[in-house]
Design an enzyme around this catalytic site. Structure first.
Site, PDB file in Angstrom:
ATOM      1  CB  CYS A  77      -0.985  -0.023   1.166  1.00 29.02           C
ATOM      2  SG  CYS A  77      -2.131  -1.407   1.137  1.00 29.02           S
ATOM      3  CG  ASP A 136      -5.790   0.340  -5.945  1.00 27.31           C
ATOM      4  OD1 ASP A 136      -6.507   1.145  -5.333  1.00 27.31           O
ATOM      5  OD2 ASP A 136      -4.690  -0.051  -5.523  1.00 27.31           O
ATOM      6  CG  HIS A 189      -5.624  -0.557  -2.067  1.00 25.24           C
ATOM      7  ND1 HIS A 189      -4.488  -0.107  -2.694  1.00 25.24           N
ATOM      8  CD2 HIS A 189      -5.558  -0.122  -0.791  1.00 25.24           C
ATOM      9  CE1 HIS A 189      -3.764   0.594  -1.832  1.00 25.24           C
ATOM     10  NE2 HIS A 189      -4.400   0.599  -0.670  1.00 25.24           N
TER      11      HIS A 189
END
Length: 251
Positions: free
Chosen positions: A134, A189, A221
């Site tokens: 992330c 995403d 995600h």
């Protein structure tokens, strides 16, 4: 399976002291080093388990609490399982903490992490690898571009905002990268739309960076994080295969 030894360590930085999780094979060594950058949910049991899996494959892994300016880990009192109902409150609390970690501060910290690994008895001499998840994917890319003499390989998984139009977008370090890069993007995403994927690919290609960028179909995600509702087992296992392949090529 190789047994591992994990412990909490403190890493001095220019701005304070970062707590971190260090893990490595229990026997032998020193081993090639991997700097693992957390996602926004922070240093917690899931990331320690991921670091242990890398250590069992023969690496010395350090996972810094990049939010150490706020407090030691756990920075937030997270639920055991982070689902859609929990996310709004979590991100409301995370907002001001994340805002403290500017690109400049993050790269000062990266230098401290890399210097610490240079003196860590469990870490082999020479360049290291970096991986991030992330928000950590952007930190991984920035670290490869900021410290090219120290980073031999870098990976990022379900990264967000990797190639924006901002003047400090992570992809703008491409020209300084000498490492081999790998990115495993989440499918559909919102934090990394198709135009950013294309911009990242173009920047890396034009800079002559050895790289591979892949979109994982059906994986959203956060797909590597099994303590969240974003987890995708197939995507997670594909990520491990790609990451270990990169590390095996490098070391």
């Amino acid at each position: 399976m190789t047994s591992v030894q994990g412990t909490v360590v403190d890493i001095p930085t220019e701005d304070g002291v970062a707590d971190a999780y260090l893990t490595h094979p229990a026997e032998g060594g020193p081993h090639p080093a991997v700097l693992l950058y957390m996602d926004a949910f922070g240093l917690r049991p899931r990331l320690e388990a991921m670091a242990d899996r890398l250590a069992a494959a023969g690496y010395t892994v350090v996972v810094p609490n990049v939010f150490y300016r706020a407090r030691r880990a756990p920075v937030l009192d997270l639920p055991e399982f982070i689902d859609a109902a929990a996310r709004p409150a979590v991100f409301e609390a995370l907002g001001p903490i994340m805002a403290q970690l500017t690109p400049e501060a993050a790269m000062r910290d990266a230098g401290a992490y890399l210097r610490w690994l240079e003196s860590c008895p469990a870490a082999a001499d020479g360049p290291v690898a970096v991986t991030g998840y992330c928000m950590g994917a952007g930190l991984s890319l920035r670290t490869a571009g900021t410290y090219p003499d120290r980073v031999a390989a870098a990976a990022g998984f379900h990264g967000g905002r990797l190639a924006t139009e901002a003047p400090d977008s992570p992809h703008l370090v491409a020209g300084q990268v000498t490492a081999e890069l790998y990115f495993g993007h989440a499918d559909d995403d919102p934090s990394l739309p198709p135009e950013q994927i294309e911009r990242l690919e173009k920047a890396l290609t034009e800079a002559g960076v050895r790289h591979r960028c892949e979109v994982y179909p059906g994986a959203g995600h956060g797909f590597t994080q099994s303590d969240t509702d974003a987890y995708d087992r197939a995507g997670d296992e594909r990520h491990w295969e790609a990451l270990l392949d990169l590390l095996n090529r490098t070391f």
